[in-house]
Design an enzyme around this catalytic site. Sequence first.
Site, PDB file in Angstrom:
ATOM      1  N   CYS A  76      -1.334  11.317   7.554  1.00 57.11           N
ATOM      2  CA  CYS A  76      -2.355  11.576   6.528  1.00 57.11           C
ATOM      3  C   CYS A  76      -3.410  12.548   7.026  1.00 57.11           C
ATOM      4  CB  CYS A  76      -2.998  10.268   6.077  1.00 57.11           C
ATOM      5  SG  CYS A  76      -1.786   9.186   5.311  1.00 57.11           S
ATOM      6  N   HIS A 121      -4.718  11.290  -3.190  1.00 61.34           N
ATOM      7  CA  HIS A 121      -4.363  11.469  -1.781  1.00 61.34           C
ATOM      8  C   HIS A 121      -2.997  12.133  -1.626  1.00 61.34           C
ATOM      9  CE1 HIS A 121      -3.984  10.942   2.429  1.00 61.34           C
ATOM     10  NE2 HIS A 121      -3.558   9.702   2.483  1.00 61.34           N
TER      11      HIS A 121
END
Lengths: 145, 378
Positions: free
Chosen positions: B81, B328
């Site tokens: 991430c 995201h």
Amino acid sequence: MAQETATEKKVNPIVPFLRIPEKYPEEPAYFWGVKCACGAKFLGARTACGSCGATDKFEEVRYGGDGEIYVFSVVHQTVPGLEAPYVAAIIDLDDGVSVRANVYGLDPLKPNPEWFGKRVKMFTEKIRVDREGNDIIAAKFRIQS
Amino acid sequence: MRDVAVVGVNMLKFGRYPDKDVITLASEAALAALKDAGCSIKDIEIVVSGNLYQSNAMIGQRIMKEIGATGVPVINVANACATGSTAFREAYMSVASGAYDVALAIGCEQMGKMGLLGAEGANREYSTEGVMGTGLMPGVFGQAGVEHMRKYGTTQEQFAKIAVKNHEHGVLNPHAQYRKETPIEEVLNARVIAWPNTLYMCCPTGDGAAAAVLMSAEKARQFTSKPVFVAASVLTSDPYTSRNPAMFDINTLTKNAAREAYEKAGLGPEDLSMVELHDCFATAELLHYENLMLCGEGEAGKLIDDGETYNGGKIPVNVSGGLLSKGHPLGATGVANIVEIVWHLRGEAGDRQVKGAKAGLAHVIGLGSACTINILKK
């Protein structure tokens, strides 16, 4: 002519750090790992120590199946085909390593801070058969009565 | 190391773009950032591209073929991430080191409706999921939150308040994937994904792209009268702790990164006007209040109870809506929160503008783990 008999089915651990003795299930399966001279303990084999970097100070250790719940979550949404919800915990074994585990004997619909520190005991069972027909054995934990 | 300025930024609204491919998304963001910087692709001396799920597919070079294949070095970055924020940091390092004067950082991702991360492939016969605990993100971050409950008596309601705040913030952000308030009853009554995280306490998957043009401070003067400076750009991995990797440790590496970043920037948490931090799950944000020293150990529950992390509070956190509301798309996330902070420092953030913003901190964690902290200042 009789066909050659199929290769003998094996009993395989689901993870490399679960060892299944030849005489399983008469002899229980157990967690094993390595311990470094620096004190760090690991599940399974290591190339070098993740804590101090030493490569030659390992001794193999057998870990007992007793421990306690450190933390948990209750997983409701998961991969297709799995039974949910399940209590997914981090277990601190008395022998000084931690392991991910499903814990049985708790009501997954009532997660509770009282679960912290609860004593648990490891057991093993066959969970699936692989495509070659071998049994797959997993380690699980249940609340100690 | 020399001073580096962010001169141009832009991002696409996060969401779902089934009719476009990831190269198109990234190209649009890159061109918009170049335009914002007042320069062209011909001014770019190095490109760093962050993308996770297609990281083996030379995304950066394919973007260049779309927007101008000038033959400059292109680096493809994957760091879970923290992919986009690592790309930004590599671009920063390229300029700070003196090797290049102008760099372009791009983050992009196309996830569609891929659902639970890690669930793909977890069906294999030797998968331990649901048999020996969980490795799925909602549960992993659920456990991290539960550890805070164990240490400090934090409640599910306190975690839920994070989701309430970030969705409220997201309403004002035209770039957010979701722009809908979720009152606390709605958050707590939503279906549980992995306790204590309910549906609205988990970030969505989505598509998006963001880009930033970085220049040496000297070069920046030729292009802008409003440069934003990179006061610190830090990357850490997780040091040994005894429960890791059975239990991922998202705290130690963030604390290490924060300490290093504040020291490098010569700023403390009290000097920050805003923070964009990695709220992949509501539980995570609360932990990072302490990890980033926005409050003392064990005081994060009180910080959200007091509403101090709302826009207008003592230290506004995730005024963009955060991952929970803004979305995201993995590779895009880390660049997008740089974009957000730059907009605020320039006074260009519209309805959600943090008043008088002077310095901001962007934090990202990629599980496994990588942590980036970038501190930007006027």
